[in-house]
Scaffold this motif. Structure first.
Motif, PDB file in Angstrom:
ATOM      1  N   UNK A  29     -32.704  -0.391  43.306  1.00  0.00           N
ATOM      2  CA  UNK A  29     -32.575  -0.552  44.744  1.00  0.00           C
ATOM      3  C   UNK A  29     -31.731   0.553  45.360  1.00  0.00           C
ATOM      4  N   UNK A  30     -32.041   0.897  46.611  1.00  0.00           N
ATOM      5  CA  UNK A  30     -31.297   1.929  47.330  1.00  0.00           C
ATOM      6  C   UNK A  30     -29.825   1.539  47.449  1.00  0.00           C
ATOM      7  N   UNK A  31     -28.964   2.550  47.452  1.00  0.00           N
ATOM      8  CA  UNK A  31     -27.537   2.312  47.634  1.00  0.00           C
ATOM      9  C   UNK A  31     -26.746   2.312  46.349  1.00  0.00           C
ATOM     10  N   UNK A  32     -27.438   2.389  45.179  1.00  0.00           N
ATOM     11  CA  UNK A  32     -26.740   2.431  43.900  1.00  0.00           C
ATOM     12  C   UNK A  32     -26.581   3.879  43.443  1.00  0.00           C
ATOM     13  N   UNK A  33     -25.398   4.154  42.891  1.00  0.00           N
ATOM     14  CA  UNK A  33     -25.217   5.444  42.226  1.00  0.00           C
ATOM     15  C   UNK A  33     -25.964   5.375  40.889  1.00  0.00           C
ATOM     16  N   UNK A  34     -26.851   6.344  40.681  1.00  0.00           N
ATOM     17  CA  UNK A  34     -27.754   6.315  39.520  1.00  0.00           C
ATOM     18  C   UNK A  34     -27.629   7.597  38.717  1.00  0.00           C
ATOM     19  N   UNK A  35     -27.737   7.450  37.421  1.00  0.00           N
ATOM     20  CA  UNK A  35     -27.626   8.599  36.529  1.00  0.00           C
ATOM     21  C   UNK A  35     -28.965   9.303  36.411  1.00  0.00           C
ATOM     22  N   UNK A  36     -28.940  10.643  36.551  1.00  0.00           N
ATOM     23  CA  UNK A  36     -30.109  11.475  36.302  1.00  0.00           C
ATOM     24  C   UNK A  36     -29.788  12.370  35.103  1.00  0.00           C
ATOM     25  N   UNK A  37     -30.759  12.532  34.177  1.00  0.00           N
ATOM     26  CA  UNK A  37     -30.489  13.274  32.945  1.00  0.00           C
ATOM     27  C   UNK A  37     -31.527  14.358  32.725  1.00  0.00           C
ATOM     28  N   UNK A  38     -31.065  15.533  32.329  1.00  0.00           N
ATOM     29  CA  UNK A  38     -31.952  16.631  31.971  1.00  0.00           C
ATOM     30  C   UNK A  38     -32.516  16.346  30.582  1.00  0.00           C
ATOM     31  N   UNK A  39     -33.829  16.378  30.461  1.00  0.00           N
ATOM     32  CA  UNK A  39     -34.454  16.000  29.193  1.00  0.00           C
ATOM     33  C   UNK A  39     -34.085  16.938  28.055  1.00  0.00           C
ATOM     34  N   UNK A  40     -33.907  18.215  28.379  1.00  0.00           N
ATOM     35  CA  UNK A  40     -33.630  19.177  27.308  1.00  0.00           C
ATOM     36  C   UNK A  40     -32.172  19.134  26.880  1.00  0.00           C
ATOM     37  N   UNK A  41     -31.280  19.298  27.829  1.00  0.00           N
ATOM     38  CA  UNK A  41     -29.856  19.373  27.488  1.00  0.00           C
ATOM     39  C   UNK A  41     -29.208  18.010  27.405  1.00  0.00           C
ATOM     40  N   UNK A  42     -29.868  16.992  28.004  1.00  0.00           N
ATOM     41  CA  UNK A  42     -29.346  15.633  28.100  1.00  0.00           C
ATOM     42  C   UNK A  42     -28.059  15.583  28.919  1.00  0.00           C
ATOM     43  N   UNK A  43     -27.827  16.636  29.716  1.00  0.00           N
ATOM     44  CA  UNK A  43     -26.709  16.611  30.655  1.00  0.00           C
ATOM     45  C   UNK A  43     -26.990  15.578  31.744  1.00  0.00           C
TER      46      UNK A  43
ATOM     47  N   UNK B 278     -25.890  13.575  35.498  1.00  0.00           N
ATOM     48  CA  UNK B 278     -25.192  13.683  36.779  1.00  0.00           C
ATOM     49  C   UNK B 278     -25.468  12.410  37.575  1.00  0.00           C
ATOM     50  N   UNK B 279     -24.576  12.064  38.473  1.00  0.00           N
ATOM     51  CA  UNK B 279     -24.721  10.871  39.293  1.00  0.00           C
ATOM     52  C   UNK B 279     -25.221  11.244  40.684  1.00  0.00           C
ATOM     53  N   UNK B 280     -26.202  10.485  41.167  1.00  0.00           N
ATOM     54  CA  UNK B 280     -26.693  10.679  42.529  1.00  0.00           C
ATOM     55  C   UNK B 280     -26.876   9.318  43.175  1.00  0.00           C
ATOM     56  N   UNK B 281     -26.666   9.273  44.488  1.00  0.00           N
ATOM     57  CA  UNK B 281     -26.860   8.043  45.236  1.00  0.00           C
ATOM     58  C   UNK B 281     -28.337   7.919  45.611  1.00  0.00           C
ATOM     59  N   UNK B 282     -28.972   6.826  45.200  1.00  0.00           N
ATOM     60  CA  UNK B 282     -30.387   6.598  45.519  1.00  0.00           C
ATOM     61  C   UNK B 282     -30.471   6.082  46.955  1.00  0.00           C
ATOM     62  N   UNK B 283     -31.147   6.846  47.821  1.00  0.00           N
ATOM     63  CA  UNK B 283     -31.184   6.480  49.237  1.00  0.00           C
ATOM     64  C   UNK B 283     -32.412   5.669  49.617  1.00  0.00           C
TER      65      UNK B 283
ATOM     66  N   UNK C   8     -36.172  16.039  35.300  1.00  0.00           N
ATOM     67  CA  UNK C   8     -35.154  15.005  35.418  1.00  0.00           C
ATOM     68  C   UNK C   8     -35.698  13.696  34.878  1.00  0.00           C
ATOM     69  N   UNK C   9     -34.798  12.953  34.235  1.00  0.00           N
ATOM     70  CA  UNK C   9     -35.163  11.647  33.693  1.00  0.00           C
ATOM     71  C   UNK C   9     -34.178  10.631  34.254  1.00  0.00           C
ATOM     72  N   UNK C  10     -34.692   9.620  34.921  1.00  0.00           N
ATOM     73  CA  UNK C  10     -33.832   8.621  35.547  1.00  0.00           C
ATOM     74  C   UNK C  10     -33.267   7.688  34.484  1.00  0.00           C
ATOM     75  N   UNK C  11     -31.972   7.405  34.537  1.00  0.00           N
ATOM     76  CA  UNK C  11     -31.340   6.449  33.640  1.00  0.00           C
ATOM     77  C   UNK C  11     -31.113   5.166  34.418  1.00  0.00           C
ATOM     78  N   UNK C  12     -31.912   4.134  34.134  1.00  0.00           N
ATOM     79  CA  UNK C  12     -31.800   2.865  34.843  1.00  0.00           C
ATOM     80  C   UNK C  12     -30.752   2.000  34.156  1.00  0.00           C
ATOM     81  N   UNK C  13     -29.562   1.955  34.755  1.00  0.00           N
ATOM     82  CA  UNK C  13     -28.493   1.105  34.254  1.00  0.00           C
ATOM     83  C   UNK C  13     -28.284  -0.099  35.166  1.00  0.00           C
TER      84      UNK C  13
END
Length: 947
Positions: free
Chosen positions: A413-427, A429-434, A743-748
């Motif tokens: 759902x919108x409004x949650x800070x969600x983790x996005x991950x690079x598939x290669x490096x697995x780095x 980052x957090x982004x707010x889903x709008x 980018x790969x979304x991490x659904x937590x």
């Protein structure tokens, strides 16, 4: 001769030009009749030599003797219709001409002398007949044989009367069955194959269930062909290099019958890890891509290509091969294709058909294309049900597990800070889903990683392990103390990594317990070492893989196979499932799983619905659209360079270049040694017709180069354009990783829940089918088998004997059912455990209990010895009520008689002379104890407690 000159020739003249070139490439010296010089080489092909039937197109000489003829025809001629012309020249060699002649049988039964070798050829199509063969039959060959090959055959024919492999095979001794060495199925497979070879079938297919010993049977086949038929070299094709090592170990451990020595002590076995063929090797083990690389004349094959399956790196279109003098068509007498996939008979087909060899296929799961390739010559069919019945495989139960997210996806759902991950490096980052981010189950573990979905599956498996393996030790938390050896199939390497991390957390286990075994193994360990540890050591307990252990790999202790990926190929699913079916000795099992007593099944955990899908045969992609970048790059590395490939690579790189992050661009360009733009431009230039023409003009020195010269220039441009990619494996891997969804979304956020976790109905359905089939068998044979005649009669017409029961056991154990008392007992227990007590064990008389329960005579299925013991106790009570008592020693003897009746159904006084009675004084002591009542007691006990 220039291309223009060639184009002006008549069709048959063109064929001869092509045939001349083929002969010279194969080592023949080609001469005109008027300029003949038979000392010019071992093999001389003389054009237009005059025979008694007129000039022959070509007469072949080996060591100054005429040995064969070639009938040349223009392209498009149906060659079967001109065989009579070849025979005309074969049988009319002038008497004054030195020639090696053999007898040829005519249709009327008479014989005529002829040279043994005959070819019909258009230069594009060639057929060959050898009259040393028992039944001379034309077969298509890719090229002409080398003169040294014909020389060796002629010498062998002179010295031993054989000459060719086809001539020596019929003289092979018939295989004698030694059950201590060969299982029945292995013996039958070898016997049937040898019959097929003797009948001159060029292709044969052996279908045997996974774990039934196909490789061991193949080793026996190889040894017999080498020892008894003097096969010079056999190629053993495996699916990937790792399986080649496993096959090599099989040959190294194979003891040659009657010699007391290992196979590799008597014969040279080469595992093809380079592109050099050992000239003295009797067995060569390698992959299809390795052999193709050798036919192309490559210096070597990149190791990473050899480590993957031929299907994974299969080119889009069928490969084309040309003659390779270093690997002529007669390089192998026999090719054994082990567990090879559909692409073997599709895109790689010409690699197999290049060789003039018998082709033998080994597989557990043949498809329609496989049957077609082997001309429907199925010499052995031994499936999973038969293997289970024989104790070669273990049966399995399906534990179906599904979750809400795995079936329907979820929404962040919108409004949650969600983790996005690079598939290669697995780095991360957090982004707010709008805005709401909805995904379906197809996006799982690709676009989206729903950690709670993986966690829920692992947790559910953990909590149900005691139910799956109820005989195992549990800890203070009620969980299994020793997790059974488990194989989990993941979707890709990234998915496997996530499973490993979450499983370690949920199971509370460390790195050594749960390992990822893929081509990119984690924790710095080599995949081969991890696999060996998984096979023979306590750790790891759980292996997570993608494809590396999917086919062929032998890990006998596996007791649970978990599908966390969908499979669309029936064959691939069966191969993956087959990782759990292998049997293992109790002692070996306890080495890796201390609380395990016996492996008689495995559990297939289906977390994706694969067992509920109608799996169908899939075919390789035919066009570039939809083909992954990884596969395109592999094709480039293998030299499968076409205009479509070059164009598609240019397009893919341009798309990557437009989206790539600066750090990724810097990394790729450092690996490439140039910019991506430079590579893209070179690829685009290579497919430009103007540049192709210009390159052909420069190379030929002509303003108007021929079509062949332009084509040659095009290929050179293509190869040059893809070289930065084809020659740089590290760059290829990096490009593939970058190209994948960036980018790969991490659904937590989404919380998953179990919607289903239970044993599938398959086990119960199978049990019901077994019981019904058993009832039908009894009804069908009640008038034929003595034991059934007795048990069906009311009252019993006669007493059952041990011999009667043994006859019945043999009858139910024969094909197609191959039942054992244990399996029938388990089937009844599966249907209604409340009516079943104990187990069948190994006591033969338990069959009596099975029959009586099936016929409805007994309400409960209990072991026969227990029933006898209960009747014995009742008899003793009757004796006591009647005032009859026995001493302690008499009771001890009566119990021995009871046990004898439980195992043998009857007893005679003379049997008291044998153990265990003889250890207590035998018949003499029995008569002292019971006096004249002994015979009466034996009869009375038999009637009272034996069925």
């Amino acid at each position: 001769m220039t291309s223009d000159d060639f184009d002006r020739l008549l069709p048959e003249q063109r064929a001869r030009v092509r045939i001349d070139a083929m002969l010279e490439a194969a080592g023949w010296v080609v001469q005109d009749y008027k300029a003949v010089n038979l000392d010019a080489g071992t093999g001389v092909a003389v054009r237009e030599l005059v025979t008694n039937a007129g000039p022959a197109d070509y007469v072949l000489f080996v060591n100054r003797q005429a040995v064969g003829v070639i009938e040349a025809k223009k392209k498009g001629t149906t060659l079967a219709g001109v065989e009579w012309q070849t025979v005309k020249y074969q049988t009319n060699v002038p008497d004054e001409l030195p020639a090696y002649l053999v007898d040829r049988e005519r249709e009327d039964g008479s014989t005529v002398r002829c040279v043994p070798y005959a070819y019909e050829s258009t230069g594009d199509e060639t057929w060959f007949t050898c009259h040393m063969d028992p039944e001379p039959t034309a077969r298509r060959v890719f090229w002409f044989h080398r003169p040294e090959t014909l020389e060796w055959q002629v010498e062998d024919h002179v010295n031993h009367g054989g000459g060719t492999l086809r001539a020596r095979i019929p003289a092979m001794p018939i295989l004698e069955h030694d059950p201590a060495r060969l299982r029945d199925a292995q013996f039958e497979a070898i016997r049937n194959l040898e019959r097929s070879l003797k009948d001159n079938h060029p292709r044969a297919l052996i279908q045997m269930a996974t774990g039934s010993g196909k490789t061991f049977a193949a080793a026996n086949i190889c040894e017999r062909l080498i020892r008894h038929a003097q096969a010079k070299r056999i190629l053993f094709l495996v699916d990937r290099a790792n399986l080649g090592k496993q096959t090599l170990k099989e040959f190294q451990g194979f003891e040659v019958p009657g010699s007391g020595r290992k196979f590799t002590e008597l014969y040279n076995v080469q595992h093809l890890t380079s592109n050099r063929l050992d000239p003295v090797a009797s067995i060569c083990i390698g992959t299809i891509q390795r052999v193709y690389s050798m036919l192309r004349g490559d210096a070597d094959l990149p190791e990473e290509l050899d480590e993957q399956t031929g299907e994974m790196i299969a080119p889009e279109r069928p490969v084309e091969v040309d003659y390779q003098p270093g690997l002529p068509i007669e390089a192998f007498d026999v090719i054994i294709i082990d567990e090879c996939h559909r692409s073997i008979y599709g895109v790689w087909r010409q690699v197999l058909e290049y060789f003039d060899a018998f082709l033998i296929g080994l597989t557990a799961t043949p498809g329609k294309q496989t049957f077609g390739f082997f001309n429907k010559n199925l010499v052995m069919e031994y499936g999973f049900p038969q293997a289970v019945a024989d104790g070669v495989n273990v049966d399995f139960d399906v534990f179906r597990l599904s979750t809400a997210i795995s079936e329907g996806g979820s929404t962040i759902e919108a409004g949650y800070w969600t983790t996005f991950r690079d598939r290669e490096t697995r780095d991360e980052r957090l982004e707010l889903v709008d805005e709401d981010l909805t995904y379906d189950e197809k996006a799982l573990d690709k676009k989206v990683v729903a950690k709670d979905q993986i966690r829920t599956i692992i947790r559910t498996i953990r909590d149900n392990l005691p139910a799956m393996f109820p005989d195992r030790e549990v800890d203070e938390q009620g969980r299994l103390r020793h997790i059974p050896k488990t194989l989990i199939f993941a979707k890709d390497d990234s998915h496997a990594e996530d499973i490993v991390r979450i499983a370690r957390e949920e199971l509370g286990k460390g790195n050594e317990v749960i390992a990822k075994i893929t081509y990119k193994a984690s924790d710095g360990a080599k995949p081969e070492q991890l696999l060996q540890d998984f096979r023979t050591s306590y750790y790891p307990r759980i292996a997570v893989t993608v494809d590396m252990i999917a086919t062929g790999t032998d890990v006998k202790p596996i007791e649970m196979v978990v599908f966390m990926r969908m499979v669309r190929s029936r064959n691939f699913f069966e191969q993956m499932k087959g990782r759990g079916v292998r049997t293992i000795s109790d002692s070996d099992l306890r080495v890796v799983t201390p609380d395990a007593t016996h492996k008689d099944r495995f559990v297939l955990v289906d977390a994706v619905g694969v067992t509920e899908t109608k799996l169908i045969e899939t075919t390789p992609l035919e066009r570039k659209r939809g083909v992954s970048l990884e596969k395109l790059l592999h094709q480039a590395a293998l030299g499968q360079v076409s205009e479509d490939l070059v164009s598609t690579l240019a397009s893919r790189l341009a798309r990557i270049d437009s989206r790539i992050a600066p750090a990724d661009r810097e990394k790729l360009e450092a690996l490439a040694g140039q910019s991506l733009k430079a590579i893209e431009h070179r690829l685009v230039d290579a497919i430009d017709p103007d540049r192709q023409l210009a390159a052909a003009q420069i190379a030929s020195g002509k303003n108007e180069p021929s079509g062949a010269e332009i084509e040659q220039a095009r290929k050179a441009l293509f190869e040059e354009a893809v070289r930065p990619l084809a020659a740089n494996a590290e760059l290829r891997d990096a490009l593939v990783n970058v190209q994948r969804s960036f980018d790969q979304v991490i659904d937590e956020i989404s919380i998953d829940r179990v919607t289903r976790a239970e044993f599938a109905v398959d086990a119960r359905a199978r049990a019901a089918a077994t019981v019904e089939s058993f009832k039908e068998f009894l009804e069908e044979h009640k008038d034929e088998i003595t034991a059934l005649q007795v048990l069906y009669s009311r009252p019993y017409a006669k007493r059952l004997t041990y011999r009667d029961v043994k006859e019945l056991a043999e009858a139910i154990g024969r094909p197609p059912h191959r039942w054992t008392p244990e399996r029938l007992w388990e089937a009844y227990e599966t249907l209604d455990a409340s009516k079943v007590r104990g187990s069948a064990g190994t006591v033969l008389t338990n069959i009596v209990s099975l029959i009586r329960f099936t016929l409805g005579d007994d309400d409960e299925l209990a072991p026969y010895p227990e029933q006898v013991a209960e009747r014995f106790d009742a008899w003793l009570l009757q004796q006591a009520n009647a005032g009859r008592t026995f001493s302690d020693e008499q009771l001890e003897w009566l119990r021995l008689i009871r046990d004898h009746l439980a195992a043998s159904l009857s007893i005679e006084p003379r049997e008291l002379l044998d153990p265990p009675f003889s250890q207590r004084g035998g018949l003499g002591r029995a008569r002292e104890l019971f006096g004249q009542d002994l015979d009466t007691i034996l009869t009375e006990l038999t009637e009272a407690i034996a069925a």
